[in-house]
Each structure stands twice: as C-alpha cells, then as structure tokens.
Design a protein around this motif. Sequence first.
Motif, PDB file in Angstrom:
ATOM      1  N   CYS A 176      -2.004  -0.017  -3.894  1.00 40.00           N
ATOM      2  CA  CYS A 176      -3.101   0.947  -3.763  1.00 40.00           C
ATOM      3  C   CYS A 176      -2.645   2.279  -4.362  1.00 40.00           C
ATOM      4  CB  CYS A 176      -3.475   1.115  -2.298  1.00 40.00           C
ATOM      5  SG  CYS A 176      -4.840   2.267  -2.057  1.00 40.00           S
ATOM      6  N   THR A 185       0.855  -1.179   0.000  1.00 44.91           N
ATOM      7  CA  THR A 185       0.000   0.000   0.000  1.00 44.91           C
ATOM      8  C   THR A 185       0.889   1.226   0.000  1.00 44.91           C
ATOM      9  OG1 THR A 185      -1.683  -1.183   1.232  1.00 44.91           O
ATOM     10  CG2 THR A 185      -1.850   1.217   1.187  1.00 44.91           C
ATOM     11  N   PHE A 236      -7.426   5.812  -2.494  1.00 46.66           N
ATOM     12  CA  PHE A 236      -8.669   5.400  -1.847  1.00 46.66           C
ATOM     13  C   PHE A 236      -9.241   6.550  -1.039  1.00 46.66           C
ATOM     14  CE2 PHE A 236      -5.781   4.625   1.621  1.00 46.66           C
ATOM     15  CZ  PHE A 236      -6.523   4.864   2.759  1.00 46.66           C
ATOM     16  N   GLU A 241     -11.951   2.909  -4.264  1.00 47.07           N
ATOM     17  CA  GLU A 241     -10.567   2.485  -4.075  1.00 47.07           C
ATOM     18  C   GLU A 241     -10.036   2.042  -5.430  1.00 47.07           C
ATOM     19  OE1 GLU A 241      -8.178  -0.489  -1.066  1.00 47.07           O
ATOM     20  OE2 GLU A 241     -10.255  -0.957  -1.527  1.00 47.07           O
ATOM     21  N   LEU A 291      -6.798   0.098  -7.272  1.00 46.12           N
ATOM     22  CA  LEU A 291      -5.625  -0.759  -7.077  1.00 46.12           C
ATOM     23  C   LEU A 291      -5.024  -1.145  -8.414  1.00 46.12           C
ATOM     24  CD1 LEU A 291      -7.081  -3.330  -4.509  1.00 46.12           C
ATOM     25  CD2 LEU A 291      -5.684  -1.337  -3.992  1.00 46.12           C
TER      26      LEU A 291
END
Length: 181
Positions: free
Chosen positions: A64, A6, A67, A72, A74
């Motif tokens: 990620c 992330t 978000f 969100e 990805l």
Amino acid sequence: MVTFVTIMLNLRRPLQGLISNLRCTPPLGRIQCEMAGVLSDVCARGLLQGIRLESCPGHYTRTCAYFDDRFELLLLNWARGAVSDIHDHGGQRCWLAVVDGFLEVQNYERLDDGKHPGRAQIARRDSSILEIGQLDLRSEPFDIHRVSNAGGRAAVSLHVYARPLRTFGVYDEFSQYRRTV
C-alpha cells in the motif's frame, strides 16, 4: 499464497506526483480517459526508480503506497509464476497499470443472476497480455478476472481503487462457488 504488506513507501517523485494529483481530483471525479492518461504518464516516467518492493517466490505481494477515504493506491510485485485468484473488485472501480514486465488478464463472465449467496456460475471469456504502460479497468459489480505474470521475470503493477477496497468476491470456476473476502 498472497503476502500482504502495508507500509508507506519512501515515495519517489513520480509516485509522489501521482498521489498529489489524485488527492486534488480523486479517481471518481475523472472520466476514464483522463485516468488512463494520468496512469500512462506516471508509468512512462519510471515509477519504480529507487523503490524496493517485497517479493515472495511464485506469488505476488501487495504494498500500500497510499490510501484515504477517496482512493487507495497499491503496488503489486508479481514473481515469476504468480497467479491471482479469479476475483471481482466489490463493485469498486479499479485501474491496473503495468509498470514493469508482462501480465496476462483472463476475463470471466458471470452466467447466473447473482441471487444465490455463495454460488456463482462463471466462464472464461477472453484474455490479453499487458505490457509496460498498458491499462485494465474494472468498473462493474460482476467485472471478474484473474491476473498472472506472463513473463520470465518479475512484473509490477500499479492499482488505483476509487475507494479503499474492503471486500471483494473470489470465484471457483469448477465448483461454481463464490466467497466474499
């Protein structure tokens, strides 16, 4: 094994444009064909130029890119031979767009009524191979699939969840077991 990464990417133009577009009108404020058009357009514009994603041989990584409470975004990097678990999306709408390479999507049908926690009877229904710019949409509570790299090199997919994905179901087709992750 799945590696979760992330980070906020040093975003390049097409990805920045997509995020700005979705911030103005989030996924749930759009009809399906509009979302399909937005994602197809960004895939056609070379989304990955200048973006380096983490990789893990034989597996996939999740990065990620953005978000908030409305959606969100990805990027998944699928190494050669990478395969996801059979899973749902926790009742969330999810758009998957192939950005590079080829992905196979195997669709499953839930045969039981879902009333017994931890149990799920599923059967493989069909499959398709997606290439650059092609999309897959998941929108039902029991919309179940498995995704795998279908090519001889790495593949990359862009996933947009209508809200951040916090829990989802993972299925074992042979033991008829379902667990919440």
